[in-house]
Design a protein around this motif. Sequence first.
Motif, PDB file in Angstrom:
ATOM      1  N   VAL A 108       3.117  22.334 -18.586  1.00 25.09           N
ATOM      2  CA  VAL A 108       4.025  23.255 -17.696  1.00 25.09           C
ATOM      3  C   VAL A 108       3.386  24.642 -17.950  1.00 25.09           C
ATOM      4  O   VAL A 108       2.740  24.973 -18.555  1.00 25.09           O
ATOM      5  N   GLU A 109       3.389  25.108 -16.581  1.00 25.19           N
ATOM      6  CA  GLU A 109       2.970  26.575 -16.491  1.00 25.19           C
ATOM      7  C   GLU A 109       3.567  27.491 -17.294  1.00 25.19           C
ATOM      8  O   GLU A 109       4.853  27.603 -17.563  1.00 25.19           O
ATOM      9  N   PRO A 110       2.768  28.401 -17.857  1.00 27.73           N
ATOM     10  CA  PRO A 110       3.282  29.468 -18.658  1.00 27.73           C
ATOM     11  C   PRO A 110       4.180  30.390 -17.916  1.00 27.73           C
ATOM     12  O   PRO A 110       5.251  30.962 -18.440  1.00 27.73           O
ATOM     13  N   SER A 111       4.209  30.686 -16.494  1.00 32.31           N
ATOM     14  CA  SER A 111       5.096  31.413 -15.694  1.00 32.31           C
ATOM     15  C   SER A 111       6.457  30.568 -15.610  1.00 32.31           C
ATOM     16  O   SER A 111       7.431  31.197 -15.544  1.00 32.31           O
ATOM     17  N   VAL A 112       6.458  29.282 -15.773  1.00 29.61           N
ATOM     18  CA  VAL A 112       7.789  28.652 -15.801  1.00 29.61           C
ATOM     19  C   VAL A 112       8.475  29.054 -17.049  1.00 29.61           C
ATOM     20  O   VAL A 112       9.862  29.253 -16.789  1.00 29.61           O
ATOM     21  N   VAL A 113       7.813  29.073 -18.171  1.00 29.51           N
ATOM     22  CA  VAL A 113       8.390  29.376 -19.513  1.00 29.51           C
ATOM     23  C   VAL A 113       8.796  30.754 -19.378  1.00 29.51           C
ATOM     24  O   VAL A 113      10.008  31.238 -19.708  1.00 29.51           O
ATOM     25  N   ARG A 114       7.940  31.643 -19.033  1.00 30.81           N
ATOM     26  CA  ARG A 114       8.353  33.181 -19.116  1.00 30.81           C
ATOM     27  C   ARG A 114       9.351  33.484 -18.093  1.00 30.81           C
ATOM     28  O   ARG A 114      10.146  34.131 -18.563  1.00 30.81           O
ATOM     29  N   ARG A 115       9.312  32.694 -16.811  1.00 34.37           N
ATOM     30  CA  ARG A 115      10.234  33.319 -16.085  1.00 34.37           C
ATOM     31  C   ARG A 115      11.677  32.434 -15.818  1.00 34.37           C
ATOM     32  O   ARG A 115      12.564  32.607 -15.264  1.00 34.37           O
ATOM     33  N   GLN A 116      11.660  31.360 -16.830  1.00 34.01           N
ATOM     34  CA  GLN A 116      12.484  30.386 -16.826  1.00 34.01           C
ATOM     35  C   GLN A 116      12.871  29.694 -15.463  1.00 34.01           C
ATOM     36  O   GLN A 116      14.157  29.729 -15.033  1.00 34.01           O
ATOM     37  N   THR A 117      12.079  29.317 -14.729  1.00 31.67           N
ATOM     38  CA  THR A 117      12.108  28.629 -13.412  1.00 31.67           C
ATOM     39  C   THR A 117      12.069  27.179 -13.598  1.00 31.67           C
ATOM     40  O   THR A 117      11.846  26.654 -14.814  1.00 31.67           O
ATOM     41  N   SER A 118      12.105  26.196 -12.575  1.00 28.62           N
ATOM     42  CA  SER A 118      11.902  24.773 -12.548  1.00 28.62           C
ATOM     43  C   SER A 118      12.874  24.368 -13.604  1.00 28.62           C
ATOM     44  O   SER A 118      14.057  24.202 -13.624  1.00 28.62           O
ATOM     45  N   THR A 119      12.225  23.421 -14.340  1.00 27.77           N
ATOM     46  CA  THR A 119      13.054  22.566 -15.413  1.00 27.77           C
ATOM     47  C   THR A 119      13.723  23.556 -16.492  1.00 27.77           C
ATOM     48  O   THR A 119      14.668  23.080 -17.003  1.00 27.77           O
ATOM     49  N   PHE A 120      13.262  24.606 -16.678  1.00 23.65           N
ATOM     50  CA  PHE A 120      13.692  25.785 -17.644  1.00 23.65           C
ATOM     51  C   PHE A 120      15.067  26.236 -16.952  1.00 23.65           C
ATOM     52  O   PHE A 120      15.976  26.553 -17.643  1.00 23.65           O
ATOM     53  N   ALA A 121      14.957  26.411 -15.719  1.00 18.68           N
ATOM     54  CA  ALA A 121      16.181  27.136 -14.987  1.00 18.68           C
ATOM     55  C   ALA A 121      17.473  26.139 -14.842  1.00 18.68           C
ATOM     56  O   ALA A 121      18.345  26.558 -15.448  1.00 18.68           O
ATOM     57  N   ALA A 122      16.865  24.707 -14.685  1.00 24.74           N
ATOM     58  CA  ALA A 122      17.887  23.709 -14.873  1.00 24.74           C
ATOM     59  C   ALA A 122      18.409  23.537 -16.298  1.00 24.74           C
ATOM     60  O   ALA A 122      19.631  23.382 -16.418  1.00 24.74           O
ATOM     61  N   ALA A 123      17.655  23.794 -17.259  1.00 21.24           N
ATOM     62  CA  ALA A 123      18.195  23.556 -18.552  1.00 21.24           C
ATOM     63  C   ALA A 123      19.255  24.655 -18.733  1.00 21.24           C
ATOM     64  O   ALA A 123      20.390  24.598 -19.463  1.00 21.24           O
ATOM     65  N   TRP A 141      19.439  35.449 -26.203  1.00 23.28           N
ATOM     66  CA  TRP A 141      18.221  35.628 -27.017  1.00 23.28           C
ATOM     67  C   TRP A 141      17.331  34.532 -26.788  1.00 23.28           C
ATOM     68  O   TRP A 141      16.045  34.940 -26.912  1.00 23.28           O
ATOM     69  N   TRP A 142      17.691  33.523 -26.286  1.00 20.91           N
ATOM     70  CA  TRP A 142      16.962  32.234 -26.110  1.00 20.91           C
ATOM     71  C   TRP A 142      15.944  32.788 -25.009  1.00 20.91           C
ATOM     72  O   TRP A 142      14.808  32.649 -24.761  1.00 20.91           O
ATOM     73  N   ARG A 143      16.539  33.275 -24.056  1.00 27.84           N
ATOM     74  CA  ARG A 143      16.125  33.788 -22.867  1.00 27.84           C
ATOM     75  C   ARG A 143      14.908  34.960 -23.190  1.00 27.84           C
ATOM     76  O   ARG A 143      13.687  34.600 -22.799  1.00 27.84           O
ATOM     77  N   THR A 144      15.182  35.783 -23.755  1.00 26.19           N
ATOM     78  CA  THR A 144      14.384  36.880 -24.252  1.00 26.19           C
ATOM     79  C   THR A 144      13.343  36.533 -25.120  1.00 26.19           C
ATOM     80  O   THR A 144      11.994  36.936 -24.864  1.00 26.19           O
ATOM     81  N   ASN A 145      13.452  35.543 -26.024  1.00 26.77           N
ATOM     82  CA  ASN A 145      12.362  35.037 -26.998  1.00 26.77           C
ATOM     83  C   ASN A 145      11.565  34.109 -26.363  1.00 26.77           C
ATOM     84  O   ASN A 145      10.222  34.037 -26.474  1.00 26.77           O
ATOM     85  N   LEU A 146      11.914  33.305 -25.318  1.00 29.70           N
ATOM     86  CA  LEU A 146      11.096  32.509 -24.387  1.00 29.70           C
ATOM     87  C   LEU A 146       9.949  33.312 -23.526  1.00 29.70           C
ATOM     88  O   LEU A 146       8.915  33.295 -23.758  1.00 29.70           O
ATOM     89  N   GLN A 147      10.688  34.404 -23.280  1.00 29.09           N
ATOM     90  CA  GLN A 147       9.687  35.528 -22.340  1.00 29.09           C
ATOM     91  C   GLN A 147       8.654  36.089 -23.451  1.00 29.09           C
ATOM     92  O   GLN A 147       7.458  36.073 -23.076  1.00 29.09           O
ATOM     93  N   LYS A 148       9.315  36.458 -24.629  1.00 30.41           N
ATOM     94  CA  LYS A 148       8.103  37.014 -25.454  1.00 30.41           C
ATOM     95  C   LYS A 148       7.129  36.135 -26.012  1.00 30.41           C
ATOM     96  O   LYS A 148       5.847  36.278 -26.064  1.00 30.41           O
TER      97      LYS A 148
END
Length: 161
Positions: A108-123, A141-148
């Motif tokens: 998984v691309e780090p940018s997908v986790v950081r920006r919560q796109t692709s499968t992370f957006a769907a989740a 909090w989940w979103r903020t900590n995924l980005q961090k």
Amino acid sequence: MASSSISNSWVYDVFMSFRGEDTRKHFTGHLYTALHRAGVRTFRDSEEVGKGEDISASLMGAIQGSRISLVVFSENYADSIWCLDELLHIMACRETLGQMVFPIFYHVEPSVVRRQTSTFAAAFQKHEATGPDIGTERISWWRTNLQKAANLSGWHLKTDQ
């Protein structure tokens, strides 16, 4: 970083956070075996951990008692409420106890986790649809900590294509 008096209280050298369905029988299984053979005290949950929705006290204790957390982000990591709650506790321990946290981006691309796109957006769409059950503050909090966590220096393991 934690002082030497705190570091003497670590129960585990490494805590592994991962989505079992994605990596248990492959990457994290091999990583755990390699760490164990090298004499690294590593906590990895069993097949039974994660069946409920709340992190158990014993799992929270294992996170708190680990000097390092390896967070293996995989394609479906954000589908798991368990993984996201685990990440919250890991990041809190980083801030309060000086725990080291290293992300591993597994297919998984780090940018997908950081920006919560692709499968992370769907989740997150699924989580937000059940918002009242989960809570909008918890999702935030989940979103903020995924980005961090995705902003930390770690490893990016890609498939060869």
